[in-house]
Scaffold this motif. Structure first.
Motif, PDB file in Angstrom:
ATOM      1  N   ILE A 120      46.299  26.001 -16.506  1.00 50.82           N
ATOM      2  CA  ILE A 120      47.450  26.325 -15.656  1.00 50.82           C
ATOM      3  C   ILE A 120      47.352  25.456 -14.406  1.00 50.82           C
ATOM      4  O   ILE A 120      46.326  25.431 -13.732  1.00 50.82           O
ATOM      5  N   ILE A 121      48.432  24.735 -14.114  1.00 50.15           N
ATOM      6  CA  ILE A 121      48.531  24.004 -12.840  1.00 50.15           C
ATOM      7  C   ILE A 121      49.844  24.446 -12.218  1.00 50.15           C
ATOM      8  O   ILE A 121      50.898  23.890 -12.510  1.00 50.15           O
ATOM      9  N   LEU A 241      43.762  26.056  -3.716  1.00 52.70           N
ATOM     10  CA  LEU A 241      44.491  26.046  -4.987  1.00 52.70           C
ATOM     11  C   LEU A 241      43.675  25.240  -5.982  1.00 52.70           C
ATOM     12  O   LEU A 241      43.078  24.215  -5.627  1.00 52.70           O
ATOM     13  N   GLY A 242      43.640  25.700  -7.233  1.00 51.10           N
ATOM     14  CA  GLY A 242      42.867  24.996  -8.240  1.00 51.10           C
ATOM     15  C   GLY A 242      43.509  25.076  -9.610  1.00 51.10           C
ATOM     16  O   GLY A 242      44.450  25.835  -9.835  1.00 51.10           O
ATOM     17  N   VAL A 243      42.998  24.268 -10.521  1.00 46.48           N
ATOM     18  CA  VAL A 243      43.429  24.292 -11.919  1.00 46.48           C
ATOM     19  C   VAL A 243      42.730  25.456 -12.610  1.00 46.48           C
ATOM     20  O   VAL A 243      41.503  25.576 -12.540  1.00 46.48           O
ATOM     21  N   ALA A 244      43.491  26.321 -13.257  1.00 53.42           N
ATOM     22  CA  ALA A 244      42.915  27.496 -13.929  1.00 53.42           C
ATOM     23  C   ALA A 244      42.642  27.198 -15.399  1.00 53.42           C
ATOM     24  O   ALA A 244      43.483  26.609 -16.089  1.00 53.42           O
ATOM     25  N   MET A 245      41.462  27.636 -15.848  1.00 55.63           N
ATOM     26  CA  MET A 245      41.057  27.486 -17.244  1.00 55.63           C
ATOM     27  C   MET A 245      40.456  28.794 -17.745  1.00 55.63           C
ATOM     28  O   MET A 245      40.153  29.673 -16.953  1.00 55.63           O
ATOM     29  N   ARG A 246      40.275  28.903 -19.039  1.00 61.96           N
ATOM     30  CA  ARG A 246      39.665  30.111 -19.583  1.00 61.96           C
ATOM     31  C   ARG A 246      38.202  30.218 -19.136  1.00 61.96           C
ATOM     32  O   ARG A 246      37.523  29.198 -18.954  1.00 61.96           O
ATOM     33  N   LYS A 247      37.748  31.424 -18.953  1.00 61.48           N
ATOM     34  CA  LYS A 247      36.356  31.656 -18.581  1.00 61.48           C
ATOM     35  C   LYS A 247      35.437  31.070 -19.651  1.00 61.48           C
ATOM     36  O   LYS A 247      35.604  31.329 -20.855  1.00 61.48           O
TER      37      LYS A 247
END
Length: 282
Positions: A120-121, A241-247
């Motif tokens: 997610i960006i 703010l950051g790029v979200a990824m799966r854990k």
């Protein structure tokens, strides 16, 4: 006669016992195999998203498309903005093509976890709560929530001044959490994006819209009704703010962090910040 009968009974009982032991032994063997398979399965790590992205030749990026100046559509309906630029840069750095998917912010994290997309960006704030359930990259921007009110309204001094007010926020955003944390409001209304919330502010359905300083400033500058509003107070608890990824997507996180660091080093970060955000955020 009785002795013979007893011997037959004894033989019968022995046969029954042998059969029972055979069944139990097979059952245990099967159960042990199942337990071993289960243990092996549980030890398997999640699929390596970075390897999969490179294999597919593309990275699927989720964004809202309605959060200026981070992610929005221009007059030709093309997806543009600060986050879109970063998505393209990250894809190029990984050696793949970007594929953007748009949706309401409240559905992006569930969609990420169900593997509908890779990252997610979309102005994702790196809160401790989100970091506990997601991998979030190093910061590629900083921002903070502010209060937006109608120009003639002098009853609100900043985002903490919400007592008795009807407040609007983007659904599922950090602003919703911020307002709940501050408290004191009369009613909290959620919207798919800032356009809907500010439309209700313009029509008097809410008293305050809580939005980020950057997106709020951009809206007031570019929207046809932007001159109806004003921003009051300073940003409340500025955030990364950051790029979200799966854990657990650690290899992808490491690769994206490397790309972000390179863009900060070569001047691209500064250039994009000034172009889209109007300020250099460090």
């Amino acid at each position: 006669m009785n002795g013979a009968i007893d011997l037959k009974k004894l033989n019968f009982l022995v046969m029954v016992m042998l059969a029972f032991l055979l069944i139990v032994g097979c059952s245990n063997s099967s159960s042990g195999s199942s337990s071993s398979d289960s243990g092996s399965s549980s030890k398997k790590t999640a699929s390596d998203t970075l390897s999969q992205v490179k294999k597919n030749g593309k990275i699927v990026i989720a964004t809202t498309g309605d959060f200026r100046p981070f992610t929005y559509k221009d007059k030709s309906n093309n997806l543009v903005g600060y986050d879109i630029e970063w998505g393209k840069i990250i894809a190029k750095g990984l050696g793949v093509k970007p594929e953007f998917v748009t949706g309401q912010f409240s559905g992006l994290i569930p969609g990420l976890n169900s593997k509908r997309f890779d990252v997610i960006i979309s102005g994702v704030t790196a809160t401790p709560e989100r970091k506990s359930t997601l991998n979030i990259s190093d910061s590629y921007a900083k921002d903070g929530p502010v209060a937006i009110v109608e120009k003639g309204d002098n009853s609100v001094n900043d985002v903490r001044d919400l007592k008795g007010k009807i407040v609007g926020v983007n659904s599922g955003s950090v602003f919703e959490d911020t307002v709940k944390k501050i408290g004191g409001y009369k009613t909290l209304k959620t919207y798919p994006g800032p356009n809907e919330g500010l439309a209700d502010l313009d029509n008097g359905r809410i008293n305050v819209e809580v939005l980020s300083l950057i997106s709020g400033t951009d809206y007031l500058k570019n929207a046809p009704n932007g001159d109806h509003f004003k921003i009051v107070g300073d940003p409340y608890e500025p955030y990364d703010l950051g790029v979200a990824m799966r854990k657990g997507d650690d290899s992808l996180t490491k690769a994206i962090n490397k790309i972000i660091a390179e863009q900060k080093e070569n001047g691209t970060y500064e250039k994009l910040s000034k172009k889209y955000l109007g300020v250099l955020i460090k």
